[in-house]
Design a protein around this motif. Sequence first.
Motif, PDB file in Angstrom:
ATOM      1  N   GLY A  22      -6.721   2.530  -7.011  1.00 30.58           N
ATOM      2  CA  GLY A  22      -7.040   3.644  -6.127  1.00 30.58           C
ATOM      3  C   GLY A  22      -7.407   4.882  -6.912  1.00 30.58           C
ATOM      4  O   GLY A  22      -7.915   4.806  -8.026  1.00 30.58           O
ATOM      5  N   VAL A  23      -7.109   6.045  -6.338  1.00 31.25           N
ATOM      6  CA  VAL A  23      -7.498   7.324  -6.921  1.00 31.25           C
ATOM      7  C   VAL A  23      -6.850   7.550  -8.297  1.00 31.25           C
ATOM      8  O   VAL A  23      -7.460   8.112  -9.196  1.00 31.25           O
ATOM      9  N   SER A  24      -5.612   7.110  -8.471  1.00 30.33           N
ATOM     10  CA  SER A  24      -4.878   7.323  -9.725  1.00 30.33           C
ATOM     11  C   SER A  24      -4.405   5.988 -10.287  1.00 30.33           C
ATOM     12  O   SER A  24      -3.231   5.627 -10.174  1.00 30.33           O
ATOM     13  N   PRO A  25      -5.305   5.209 -10.912  1.00 32.84           N
ATOM     14  CA  PRO A  25      -4.912   3.887 -11.414  1.00 32.84           C
ATOM     15  C   PRO A  25      -3.865   3.984 -12.524  1.00 32.84           C
ATOM     16  O   PRO A  25      -3.908   4.890 -13.360  1.00 32.84           O
ATOM     17  N   THR A  26      -2.921   3.049 -12.472  1.00 40.07           N
ATOM     18  CA  THR A  26      -1.816   3.027 -13.419  1.00 40.07           C
ATOM     19  C   THR A  26      -1.522   1.586 -13.801  1.00 40.07           C
ATOM     20  O   THR A  26      -1.653   0.687 -12.974  1.00 40.07           O
ATOM     21  N   ASN A  27      -1.095   1.380 -15.042  1.00 37.96           N
ATOM     22  CA  ASN A  27      -0.669   0.070 -15.502  1.00 37.96           C
ATOM     23  C   ASN A  27       0.559   0.272 -16.385  1.00 37.96           C
ATOM     24  O   ASN A  27       0.434   0.705 -17.530  1.00 37.96           O
ATOM     25  N   LEU A  28       1.749   0.001 -15.835  1.00 41.34           N
ATOM     26  CA  LEU A  28       2.998   0.187 -16.573  1.00 41.34           C
ATOM     27  C   LEU A  28       3.625  -1.164 -16.873  1.00 41.34           C
ATOM     28  O   LEU A  28       3.712  -2.012 -15.985  1.00 41.34           O
ATOM     29  N   THR A  59      -2.456  10.122 -12.525  1.00 46.28           N
ATOM     30  CA  THR A  59      -1.920  11.068 -11.545  1.00 46.28           C
ATOM     31  C   THR A  59      -3.088  11.807 -10.912  1.00 46.28           C
ATOM     32  O   THR A  59      -4.194  11.811 -11.461  1.00 46.28           O
ATOM     33  N   PRO A  60      -2.851  12.487  -9.801  1.00 41.69           N
ATOM     34  CA  PRO A  60      -3.917  13.293  -9.210  1.00 41.69           C
ATOM     35  C   PRO A  60      -4.376  14.435 -10.126  1.00 41.69           C
ATOM     36  O   PRO A  60      -5.437  14.997  -9.943  1.00 41.69           O
ATOM     37  N   PHE A  61      -3.570  14.765 -11.144  1.00 36.81           N
ATOM     38  CA  PHE A  61      -3.877  15.872 -12.048  1.00 36.81           C
ATOM     39  C   PHE A  61      -4.529  15.421 -13.349  1.00 36.81           C
ATOM     40  O   PHE A  61      -4.902  16.237 -14.175  1.00 36.81           O
ATOM     41  N   GLY A  62      -4.632  14.116 -13.551  1.00 36.49           N
ATOM     42  CA  GLY A  62      -5.226  13.578 -14.765  1.00 36.49           C
ATOM     43  C   GLY A  62      -4.467  12.354 -15.243  1.00 36.49           C
ATOM     44  O   GLY A  62      -3.393  12.029 -14.740  1.00 36.49           O
ATOM     45  N   ASP A  63      -5.033  11.675 -16.215  1.00 35.91           N
ATOM     46  CA  ASP A  63      -4.445  10.453 -16.746  1.00 35.91           C
ATOM     47  C   ASP A  63      -3.770  10.718 -18.087  1.00 35.91           C
ATOM     48  O   ASP A  63      -4.198  11.581 -18.846  1.00 35.91           O
ATOM     49  N   PHE A  64      -2.713   9.921 -18.368  1.00 37.88           N
ATOM     50  CA  PHE A  64      -1.942  10.067 -19.598  1.00 37.88           C
ATOM     51  C   PHE A  64      -1.669   8.696 -20.190  1.00 37.88           C
ATOM     52  O   PHE A  64      -1.666   7.697 -19.476  1.00 37.88           O
ATOM     53  N   VAL A  65      -1.391   8.663 -21.469  1.00 33.60           N
ATOM     54  CA  VAL A  65      -0.780   7.498 -22.095  1.00 33.60           C
ATOM     55  C   VAL A  65       0.686   7.863 -22.263  1.00 33.60           C
ATOM     56  O   VAL A  65       1.020   8.896 -22.852  1.00 33.60           O
ATOM     57  N   ILE A 111       0.854  -1.183   0.000  1.00 31.68           N
ATOM     58  CA  ILE A 111       0.000   0.000   0.000  1.00 31.68           C
ATOM     59  C   ILE A 111       0.894   1.239   0.000  1.00 31.68           C
ATOM     60  O   ILE A 111       1.838   1.334   0.790  1.00 31.68           O
ATOM     61  N   GLU A 112       0.601   2.185  -0.889  1.00 36.28           N
ATOM     62  CA  GLU A 112       1.361   3.437  -0.965  1.00 36.28           C
ATOM     63  C   GLU A 112       1.090   4.299   0.264  1.00 36.28           C
ATOM     64  O   GLU A 112       0.068   4.154   0.932  1.00 36.28           O
ATOM     65  N   SER A 113       2.004   5.236   0.526  1.00 33.48           N
ATOM     66  CA  SER A 113       1.840   6.154   1.650  1.00 33.48           C
ATOM     67  C   SER A 113       1.760   7.590   1.141  1.00 33.48           C
ATOM     68  O   SER A 113       1.924   7.860  -0.044  1.00 33.48           O
ATOM     69  N   GLU A 114       1.555   8.496   2.050  1.00 36.38           N
ATOM     70  CA  GLU A 114       1.487   9.916   1.717  1.00 36.38           C
ATOM     71  C   GLU A 114       2.794  10.407   1.086  1.00 36.38           C
ATOM     72  O   GLU A 114       2.791  11.299   0.244  1.00 36.38           O
ATOM     73  N   ASN A 168      -1.313   8.075  -1.458  1.00 35.65           N
ATOM     74  CA  ASN A 168      -1.702   7.507  -0.169  1.00 35.65           C
ATOM     75  C   ASN A 168      -2.906   6.576  -0.300  1.00 35.65           C
ATOM     76  O   ASN A 168      -3.934   6.938  -0.851  1.00 35.65           O
ATOM     77  N   GLY A 169      -2.747   5.341   0.205  1.00 30.02           N
ATOM     78  CA  GLY A 169      -3.833   4.374   0.219  1.00 30.02           C
ATOM     79  C   GLY A 169      -3.990   3.546  -1.037  1.00 30.02           C
ATOM     80  O   GLY A 169      -4.783   2.609  -1.061  1.00 30.02           O
ATOM     81  N   SER A 170      -3.257   3.867  -2.095  1.00 28.49           N
ATOM     82  CA  SER A 170      -3.344   3.080  -3.328  1.00 28.49           C
ATOM     83  C   SER A 170      -2.573   1.773  -3.169  1.00 28.49           C
ATOM     84  O   SER A 170      -1.515   1.739  -2.553  1.00 28.49           O
ATOM     85  N   GLU A 171      -3.109   0.696  -3.738  1.00 26.94           N
ATOM     86  CA  GLU A 171      -2.412  -0.579  -3.703  1.00 26.94           C
ATOM     87  C   GLU A 171      -1.578  -0.739  -4.963  1.00 26.94           C
ATOM     88  O   GLU A 171      -2.042  -0.448  -6.068  1.00 26.94           O
ATOM     89  N   VAL A 172      -0.335  -1.176  -4.781  1.00 25.88           N
ATOM     90  CA  VAL A 172       0.582  -1.399  -5.899  1.00 25.88           C
ATOM     91  C   VAL A 172       0.919  -2.881  -5.961  1.00 25.88           C
ATOM     92  O   VAL A 172       1.160  -3.521  -4.939  1.00 25.88           O
TER      93      VAL A 172
END
Length: 147
Positions: free
Chosen positions: A74-80, A94-100, A46-49, A54-58
């Motif tokens: 979580g709030v900012s889902p990512t798949n790398l 990201t908290p500011f938006g999603d990107f490819v 689990i990610e931290s602050e 914060n609170g996202s699972e990796v």
Amino acid sequence: MKKDVAINIKSVQTAENERDTTELFTRGRLSLGRGRSRGNYTLSYIESEATGFNGSEVSLAVTGDDMVVMQRSGVSPTNLIIEKGKKHHCHYGTPFGDFVVGITAGDIKCNINDDGGDLYLKYTIDINSSLMSENEMYIDFKEMNGE
């Protein structure tokens, strides 16, 4: 086989000649592959602050020294997908938006045994073929024995 592990992650990001280092000490789970997939494992935490997520699972699904699939929920889902010799276009939240983004691996080193191990990742992130950052992750983990 699943094990509870103590994890130390050091992440170094270099962008526009500025270097940012983040460290995270946390607990997580290590799932070891069986049979033909013995060289594979999944490390989750689990990610931290401190990381900004914060609170996202990796979850890091590791295939030896060849490939790592990093998924964040979580709030900012990512798949790398970080794979030696290949560039992958991946979803980066990201908290500011999603990107490819384009992900190109420079190096992957994996060393694991029954008590723990370490993982090193070096990769670049680009957007529209423009370099955004060079990234390195140093991950050490060891089995927690009743801690």
